[in-house]
Design an enzyme around this catalytic site. Structure first.
Site, PDB file in Angstrom:
ATOM      1  CG  ASN A 212      50.576   9.388  46.190  1.00 25.00           C
ATOM      2  OD1 ASN A 212      51.378   8.856  45.437  1.00 25.00           O
ATOM      3  ND2 ASN A 212      50.730  10.635  46.630  1.00 25.00           N
ATOM      4  CG  ASP A 281      46.077  17.370  46.687  1.00 29.46           C
ATOM      5  OD1 ASP A 281      46.925  17.992  46.034  1.00 29.46           O
ATOM      6  OD2 ASP A 281      45.300  16.526  46.176  1.00 29.46           O
ATOM      7  CE  LYS A 340      43.823  18.925  38.355  1.00 30.23           C
ATOM      8  NZ  LYS A 340      43.970  17.505  38.521  1.00 30.23           N
TER       9      LYS A 340
HETATM   10  O1  C5P Z   1      45.717  19.768  41.294  1.00 24.25           O
HETATM   11  P1  C5P Z   1      46.377  18.455  41.021  1.00 24.25           P
HETATM   12  O2  C5P Z   1      47.036  17.864  42.257  1.00 24.25           O
HETATM   13  O3  C5P Z   1      45.569  17.446  40.314  1.00 24.25           O
HETATM   14  O4  C5P Z   1      47.558  18.866  40.000  1.00 24.25           O
HETATM   15  C1  C5P Z   1      48.464  17.934  39.549  1.00 24.25           C
HETATM   16  C2  C5P Z   1      49.737  18.635  39.119  1.00 24.25           C
HETATM   17  O5  C5P Z   1      50.135  19.584  40.099  1.00 24.25           O
HETATM   18  C3  C5P Z   1      50.891  17.667  38.998  1.00 24.25           C
HETATM   19  O6  C5P Z   1      51.759  18.144  37.995  1.00 24.25           O
HETATM   20  C4  C5P Z   1      51.535  17.735  40.382  1.00 24.25           C
HETATM   21  O7  C5P Z   1      52.904  17.372  40.329  1.00 24.25           O
HETATM   22  C5  C5P Z   1      51.341  19.192  40.759  1.00 24.25           C
HETATM   23  N1  C5P Z   1      51.133  19.455  42.202  1.00 24.25           N
HETATM   24  C6  C5P Z   1      52.092  20.169  42.902  1.00 24.25           C
HETATM   25  N2  C5P Z   1      51.895  20.458  44.232  1.00 24.25           N
HETATM   26  C7  C5P Z   1      50.783  20.066  44.866  1.00 24.25           C
HETATM   27  C8  C5P Z   1      49.788  19.332  44.154  1.00 24.25           C
HETATM   28  C9  C5P Z   1      50.010  19.044  42.824  1.00 24.25           C
HETATM   29  O8  C5P Z   1      53.131  20.516  42.332  1.00 24.25           O
HETATM   30  N3  C5P Z   1      50.608  20.353  46.143  1.00 24.25           N
END
Ligand code: C5P
Length: 402
Positions: A212, A281, A340
């Site tokens: 990304n 993700d 979140k």
């Molecule tokens: O659910 P989302 O990806 O939007 O959440 C963002 C937050 O979760 C950020 O702080 C990101 O660093 C963390 N995150 C994580 N591990 C993942 C996905 C997101 O630590 N697999």
């Protein structure tokens, strides 16, 4: 900005086209109360006249070690002692190399060797020169020694190319210099902070990956601010092109799985976990061992979910740190952020709107945040440099840690 009041700054100016911005930088620093002494390299005279610097700084610009009149007024060792900070802007690849290797072949490099003051460089050069391994190795070595590397920015270059290597704008530099000179109380003294930053890369085959736009700038700025606030900082960073901040222990990772492992090994030993990384993700269900051939017109890649690193840390039963998340959203910021915060069991979430194209947040030097707290509180940090935002955020976290 008070941090600049009555501070003595030696501004080194090297011979690069960005030197046309240096007189404005002098004005901005002087406006904030700093005393500025300009020291030019021989090549800098090809771009800006010493008279211009004299007019804006109120001091004759110096450019040679062997100037009897200047030495009689303030010798170079005295000048090295006078400085509260030496800032080199623009810092060319050549001068960066000279100071990395301890040369003292002109007044500026001699001052850099002779001073006990902190040193900051604002690199400015063609993007290929910036990414050259020699320059990158020099920058990494300077960072390790505690030299602050301010920028460079990304974008159009005077040579017609586009990429990393632009000198940061004078106002941005002024803010970063003020942050460096801000010696107010260390709000995180004695605390340990774990930070993830940058993107992750999920391999498809030995030559391709999914990733990304994250540049790592926000996470690195927070790491620098936490270190400056007295914290012991561990920075777990995905692949980025910017130099990591000085004074942090850096663990370089590539994939989300590697980042997860590195974080889970360390999280319980830290008081704060700030999850800034843009973690992918999903990852490939199967990573091909050999390069995929493009014989088919259509292919299907099967992706499986990566572990949520932040949620796993926030769920720790023993040694759970204070957990701060980030949320980049394209719409409905408040609802998604609040969701979140609750779902991942966080103490704080910092949300920002990503405009189309993604560059407004990911590659920019500026950011604006909406911060939502576990107790229902909400704080807006309007658009400012990522350095400034990082300092404010660190102070907010420190307040909540008590
Ligand atoms: O659910 P989302 O990806 O939007 O959440 C963002 C937050 O979760 C950020 O702080 C990101 O660093 C963390 N995150 C994580 N591990 C993942 C996905 C997101 O630590 N697999």
């Amino acid at each position: 900005m008070n941090a600049l009041q009555n501070k003595n700054i030696v501004l080194g100016v090297c011979g690069g086209i960005a030197a046309y911005k240096s007189p404005d930088l002098v004005r901005r620093l002087a406006e904030a109360g700093a005393n500025v002494q300009v020291v030019m390299t021989g090549h800098a005279r090809e771009f800006v006249s010493p008279l211009t610097f004299q007019a804006v700084s109120g001091r004759a610009a110096r450019d040679t070690l062997f100037d009897e009149a200047a030495e009689a007024a303030m010798g170079h060792i005295e000048l090295a002692r006078w400085a509260d900070l030496i800032l080199i802007a623009p810092a060319t690849a050549n001068t960066i190399a000279r100071i990395t290797h301890g040369l003292a072949d002109d007044l500026l490099t001699t001052l850099c060797l002779a001073t006990r003051a902190p040193l900051a460089v604002a690199p400015a050069m063609n993007q290929v020169m910036w990414s050259n391994p020699a320059t990158q190795a020099n920058i990494a070595l300077l960072s390790q020694r505690g030299v602050s590397v301010l920028g460079p920015g990304c974008g159009d270059q005077a040579c017609g190319e586009t990429g990393a290597g632009r000198m940061l704008e004078p106002l941005v530099l002024r803010e970063q210099v003020a942050a460096l000179l801000d010696d107010t109380a260390q709000s995180l003294a004695g605390k340990s902070v774990l930070i993830t930053a940058g993107p992750t890369r999920e391999a498809i085959d030995p030559v391709r990956y999914i990733s990304n736009h994250s540049s790592g700038k926000m996470g690195f700025a927070i790491a620098a601010a936490a270190a400056k606030a007295g914290a012991r900082v561990t920075l777990i960073a995905g692949p980025t092109t910017i130099a990591p901040p000085a004074g942090c222990q850096v663990v370089a990772v590539e994939s989300a799985a590697q980042m997860h492992q590195a974080v889970m090994e360390q999280a319980a030993q830290h008081a704060v976990f700030i999850s800034v990384a843009a973690v992918a993700d999903f990852r490939l269900k199967e990573v091909r061992e050999q390069k995929m051939k493009k014989s088919a017109d259509e292919i299907t890649l099967t992706l499986i979910k990566n572990p949520d690193i932040l949620a796993d840390v926030a769920a720790l039963q023993n040694g759970r740190p204070f957990c701060v998340g980030f949320a980049a959203e394209t719409h409905d910021l408040e609802n998604y952020a609040a969701d979140k915060l609750a779902r991942k069991n966080l103490d704080m979430i910092c949300a920002n709107l990503v405009q189309s194209g993604g560059d407004s947040v990911f590659n920019s030097d500026d950011n604006a945040l909406e911060i939502f707290l576990r107790d229902g509180g909400r704080i807006s940090l309007p658009s400012a440099s990522k350095t400034r935002i990082a300092h404010t955020l660190v102070d907010l976290i420190a307040e909540r840690l008590g």
